[in-house]
Design an enzyme around this catalytic site. Structure first.
Site, short mmCIF file in Angstrom:
data_model
loop_
_atom_site.label_atom_id
_atom_site.label_comp_id
_atom_site.label_asym_id
_atom_site.label_seq_id
_atom_site.Cartn_x
_atom_site.Cartn_y
_atom_site.Cartn_z
N CYS A 116 2.26 -1.23 11.41
CA CYS A 116 2.69 -1.05 10.04
C CYS A 116 2.55 0.43 9.62
O CYS A 116 2.73 1.33 10.44
CB CYS A 116 1.90 -1.97 9.10
SG CYS A 116 2.65 -2.16 7.47
N ASP A 185 -5.85 -3.91 4.01
CA ASP A 185 -5.57 -4.16 2.60
C ASP A 185 -6.79 -4.72 1.90
O ASP A 185 -7.00 -4.46 0.72
CB ASP A 185 -4.38 -5.11 2.46
CG ASP A 185 -3.07 -4.40 2.75
OD1 ASP A 185 -2.43 -3.94 1.80
OD2 ASP A 185 -2.70 -4.30 3.93
#
Length: 298
Positions: A116, A185
């Protein structure tokens, strides 16, 4: 999704609250508090998994009722704006510090796999490259939004050799990899890491291949609610990001944006405060957040 990356999201939330505080059309403390509460809810609801967003809002607003007690409108405005600027500055410095600390764990000649787009993971990689270490990167595309393309663009711009692969090729290329470096996250009290969907598979493959997996994350990515056993909400996004549902009537399409990597597949977590094993997440959370007798976290 106009702003991607947990750190960038958190800083943008702080800037948003700063804009609310600076709105000249607000004429009373009560109106400002109400506007801040409304803005805070809107911001937090946009990305429920990225705890950096909620922690940013918590840092900037604090206890709004206590903040406004015996204070005039100008004082409350100034306090919110000051806190927002402080958070943004601390966040940016944290990313720089993570790069410096993490680069020490990167060796000359390493091949690094990343997944990512993580500002912190890139900070580690870029810092190691700036130190003169001969490294190369294997980056996944990160379906379905392909944030990996942002990553390879930044690496190429910094003249760091990089190879783009599809997510499902991670196991095929793991034999070439020395270290996995990804962002986060949210990080739970038990050391489990919530990150972009596909991270857990890469960490499992790396664990199987005895390749070290590093998580690069600011301390505000640690999730305070997990101290009292709450689970991190996994955001599920629109099926249209994967495929046009109208092409396949009657077919259910699922699109979870994140997954959970167990602590046992993670070797180290790199924070601006230093490197910790995932087992130390609980202690770090306790240092950052006060836990009341009612289980409410401030």
């Amino acid at each position: 999704m106009e702003i991607r990356g947990a750190g960038k999201i958190a800083r943008s939330a702080a800037r948003g609250l700063k804009l609310v505080a600076g709105d000249d059309e607000i004429k009373s403390v009560e109106e400002l508090i109400e506007k801040l509460k409304k803005a805070s809810k809107i911001l937090i609801d946009t990305r429920p998994t990225a705890v950096s967003l909620a922690n940013s809002v918590r840092f900037v607003t604090g206890d709004l009722e206590e903040l406004s007690e015996n204070a005039d409108l100008g004082e409350v405005r100034e306090k919110i704006i000051s806190r927002a600027e402080e958070f943004i500055e601390k966040s940016e410095k944290a990313t720089e510090k993570i790069g410096q600390i993490g680069a020490r764990r990167i060796s000359d000649g390493d091949t690094i796999m990343t997944h990512c787009h993580s500002t912190n993971a890139l900070s580690v990689i870029k810092t190691a490259h700036d130190q003169g270490k001969d490294i190369r990167v294997i980056a996944t595309e990160a379906r379905p939004r392909q944030q990996g393309l942002i990553t390879i663009g930044e690496l190429a711009k910094n003249d760091i050799p990089v190879t783009l692969i599809v997510d499902s090729a991670a196991r095929f290329f793991m034999k070439e990899v020395d270290k996995v470096v990804v962002g986060a996250d949210s990080i739970a009290a038990n050391g489990a890491v919530v990150n972009k969907i596909g991270t857990s598979q890469i960490a499992l493959i790396a664990h199987e291949a005895r390749v070290l997996t590093f998580i690069a994350a600011e301390s505000y990515k640690f999730h305070p609610s997990t101290l009292v056993g709450e689970l991190v909400e996994i955001e599920e996004r629109d099926a249209g990001e994967v495929v046009d549902p109208d092409r396949f009537p009657g077919v259910e399409v699922r699109n979870p944006a994140f997954d959970v990597t167990p602590a046992e597949y993670i070797d180290l977590i790199i924070t601006e405060r230093g490197i910790i094993p995932p087992e130390a997440a609980y202690e770090l959370l306790q240092e950052h957040f006060e836990l009341s007798s009612e289980g409410e976290i401030f």
